[in-house]
Design a protein around this motif. Structure first.
Motif, PDB file in Angstrom:
ATOM      1  N   HIS A  23       0.839  -1.187   0.000  1.00  8.34           N
ATOM      2  CA  HIS A  23       0.000   0.000   0.000  1.00  8.34           C
ATOM      3  C   HIS A  23       0.875   1.238   0.000  1.00  8.34           C
ATOM      4  N   SER A  24       0.415   2.233  -0.718  1.00 11.20           N
ATOM      5  CA  SER A  24       1.171   3.481  -0.782  1.00 11.20           C
ATOM      6  C   SER A  24       0.900   4.314   0.472  1.00 11.20           C
ATOM      7  N   PRO A  25       1.762   5.267   0.756  1.00  9.90           N
ATOM      8  CA  PRO A  25       1.524   6.148   1.910  1.00  9.90           C
ATOM      9  C   PRO A  25       0.249   6.975   1.755  1.00  9.90           C
ATOM     10  N   LEU A  26      -0.184   7.208   0.522  1.00  7.61           N
ATOM     11  CA  LEU A  26      -1.410   7.962   0.297  1.00  7.61           C
ATOM     12  C   LEU A  26      -2.622   7.216   0.843  1.00  7.61           C
ATOM     13  N   GLY A  27      -2.565   5.890   0.866  1.00  6.40           N
ATOM     14  CA  GLY A  27      -3.650   5.096   1.417  1.00  6.40           C
ATOM     15  C   GLY A  27      -3.842   5.294   2.910  1.00  6.40           C
ATOM     16  N   PHE A  28      -2.805   5.709   3.595  1.00  2.12           N
ATOM     17  CA  PHE A  28      -2.893   6.011   5.018  1.00  2.12           C
ATOM     18  C   PHE A  28      -3.088   7.511   5.254  1.00  2.12           C
ATOM     19  N   LEU A  29      -2.468   8.325   4.421  1.00  2.00           N
ATOM     20  CA  LEU A  29      -2.468   9.759   4.623  1.00  2.00           C
ATOM     21  C   LEU A  29      -3.816  10.398   4.300  1.00  2.00           C
ATOM     22  N   LEU A  30      -4.454   9.983   3.224  1.00  2.00           N
ATOM     23  CA  LEU A  30      -5.720  10.598   2.818  1.00  2.00           C
ATOM     24  C   LEU A  30      -6.841  10.380   3.837  1.00  2.00           C
ATOM     25  N   PRO A  31      -7.079   9.154   4.340  1.00  2.00           N
ATOM     26  CA  PRO A  31      -8.094   9.018   5.395  1.00  2.00           C
ATOM     27  C   PRO A  31      -7.749   9.790   6.659  1.00  2.00           C
ATOM     28  N   ALA A  32      -6.468   9.882   6.984  1.00  2.00           N
ATOM     29  CA  ALA A  32      -6.070  10.618   8.190  1.00  2.00           C
ATOM     30  C   ALA A  32      -6.345  12.113   8.034  1.00  2.00           C
ATOM     31  N   LEU A  34      -8.575  13.511   6.000  1.00  2.00           N
ATOM     32  CA  LEU A  34     -10.033  13.681   6.007  1.00  2.00           C
ATOM     33  C   LEU A  34     -10.593  13.593   7.425  1.00  2.00           C
ATOM     34  N   ALA A  35     -10.083  12.656   8.199  1.00  2.00           N
ATOM     35  CA  ALA A  35     -10.566  12.478   9.572  1.00  2.00           C
ATOM     36  C   ALA A  35     -10.232  13.671  10.445  1.00  2.00           C
ATOM     37  N   VAL A  36      -9.012  14.161  10.348  1.00  2.00           N
ATOM     38  CA  VAL A  36      -8.617  15.318  11.160  1.00  2.00           C
ATOM     39  C   VAL A  36      -9.421  16.552  10.759  1.00  2.00           C
ATOM     40  N   THR A  37      -9.626  16.731   9.457  1.00  2.00           N
ATOM     41  CA  THR A  37     -10.420  17.868   8.978  1.00  2.00           C
ATOM     42  C   THR A  37     -11.844  17.810   9.510  1.00  2.00           C
ATOM     43  N   ALA A  38     -12.483  16.650   9.411  1.00  2.00           N
ATOM     44  CA  ALA A  38     -13.861  16.518   9.894  1.00  2.00           C
ATOM     45  C   ALA A  38     -13.925  16.656  11.413  1.00  2.00           C
ATOM     46  N   GLY A  39     -12.936  16.142  12.130  1.00  2.00           N
ATOM     47  CA  GLY A  39     -12.926  16.269  13.581  1.00  2.00           C
ATOM     48  C   GLY A  39     -12.775  17.706  14.043  1.00  2.00           C
ATOM     49  N   ILE A  40     -11.882  18.438  13.404  1.00  2.00           N
ATOM     50  CA  ILE A  40     -11.720  19.852  13.746  1.00  2.00           C
ATOM     51  C   ILE A  40     -12.975  20.633  13.375  1.00  2.00           C
ATOM     52  N   TRP A  41     -13.566  20.288  12.236  1.00  2.00           N
ATOM     53  CA  TRP A  41     -14.803  20.959  11.818  1.00  2.00           C
ATOM     54  C   TRP A  41     -15.899  20.725  12.851  1.00  2.00           C
ATOM     55  N   ALA A  42     -16.065  19.475  13.288  1.00  2.00           N
ATOM     56  CA  ALA A  42     -17.118  19.159  14.258  1.00  2.00           C
ATOM     57  C   ALA A  42     -16.889  19.888  15.585  1.00  2.00           C
ATOM     58  N   ALA A  43     -15.658  19.899  16.064  1.00  2.00           N
ATOM     59  CA  ALA A  43     -15.361  20.567  17.329  1.00  2.00           C
ATOM     60  C   ALA A  43     -15.553  22.079  17.210  1.00  2.00           C
ATOM     61  N   ILE A  63     -13.091  14.320  18.317  1.00  2.00           N
ATOM     62  CA  ILE A  63     -12.224  13.142  18.256  1.00  2.00           C
ATOM     63  C   ILE A  63     -13.003  11.912  17.816  1.00  2.00           C
ATOM     64  N   LEU A  64     -14.211  11.732  18.343  1.00  2.00           N
ATOM     65  CA  LEU A  64     -15.032  10.590  17.925  1.00  2.00           C
ATOM     66  C   LEU A  64     -15.388  10.666  16.449  1.00  2.00           C
ATOM     67  N   CYS A  65     -15.717  11.862  15.979  1.00  2.00           N
ATOM     68  CA  CYS A  65     -16.017  12.048  14.560  1.00  2.00           C
ATOM     69  C   CYS A  65     -14.803  11.698  13.709  1.00  2.00           C
ATOM     70  N   ALA A  66     -13.624  12.134  14.132  1.00  2.00           N
ATOM     71  CA  ALA A  66     -12.396  11.854  13.389  1.00  2.00           C
ATOM     72  C   ALA A  66     -12.080  10.364  13.373  1.00  2.00           C
ATOM     73  N   VAL A  67     -12.237   9.697  14.505  1.00  2.00           N
ATOM     74  CA  VAL A  67     -11.921   8.274  14.574  1.00  2.00           C
ATOM     75  C   VAL A  67     -12.877   7.452  13.710  1.00  2.00           C
ATOM     76  N   VAL A  68     -14.165   7.760  13.792  1.00  2.00           N
ATOM     77  CA  VAL A  68     -15.143   6.991  13.013  1.00  2.00           C
ATOM     78  C   VAL A  68     -14.949   7.220  11.517  1.00  2.00           C
ATOM     79  N   LEU A  69     -14.822   8.474  11.107  1.00  2.00           N
ATOM     80  CA  LEU A  69     -14.635   8.752   9.684  1.00  2.00           C
ATOM     81  C   LEU A  69     -13.320   8.179   9.178  1.00  2.00           C
ATOM     82  N   GLY A  70     -12.253   8.299   9.959  1.00  2.00           N
ATOM     83  CA  GLY A  70     -10.968   7.746   9.545  1.00  2.00           C
ATOM     84  C   GLY A  70     -11.011   6.233   9.384  1.00  2.00           C
ATOM     85  N   ALA A  71     -11.667   5.561  10.315  1.00  2.00           N
ATOM     86  CA  ALA A  71     -11.758   4.098  10.230  1.00  2.00           C
ATOM     87  C   ALA A  71     -12.598   3.671   9.020  1.00  2.00           C
TER      88      ALA A  71
END
Length: 137
Positions: A23-32, A34-43, A63-71
């Motif tokens: 797997h490329s690093p983009l496969g880990f970086l892109l969900p992370a 997106l998750a951080v962006t949505a978590g900061i947005w929600a907070a 944090i919960l929003c970020a974890v769920v969306l990231g997973a």
């Protein structure tokens, strides 16, 4: 005159082989990202609604929003190559629509408004992804 047959240029796995996928690093970086962006947005949405300084409950929701969306995004990225293009596009559309609908509801929108905005964003994303997958495959 002889012509050459067009061959698919994508990676194909032979049946019965147990190759390990790299797997490329983009496969880990892109969900992370997106998750951080949505978590900061929600907070931040909850902070601006309540006013004042950020408290623990606002950060917990973020944090919960970020974890769920990231997973969910990470899991979808892992199984996307096993899905047909229609189901893959619908999965991306459903994930986007649910996320945008949830964030709209946090901002104080009514249930109907949140569902409508989430549905519109999900349909637009699903159609765009289907077009992208159809053109590329």
């Amino acid at each position: 005159m002889a012509t050459q047959a067009a061959m698919p240029h994508g990676r194909r796995r032979r049946h019965g082989t147990t190759e390990r996928q790299h797997h490329s690093p983009l496969g880990f970086l892109l969900p992370a990202v997106l998750a951080v962006t949505a978590g900061i947005w929600a907070a931040s949405v909850l902070r601006f609604q309540d006013g004042g300084i950020a408290d623990g409950a606002q950060w917990l929701v973020g944090i919960l929003c970020a974890v769920v969306l990231g997973a969910l995004a990470f899991g979808l990225g892992r199984i996307q190559h096993r899905l047909p293009r229609e189901l893959r596009a619908a999965s991306y559309g459903a994930l986007t629509g649910a996320t945008i609908g949830f964030l709209t509801s946090l901002a104080g929108g009514s249930v109907l408004r949140s569902a409508g905005i989430g549905l519109a964003c999900g349909l637009a994303t699903g159609l765009a992804m289907f077009y992208a997958f159809y053109v590329r495959e």
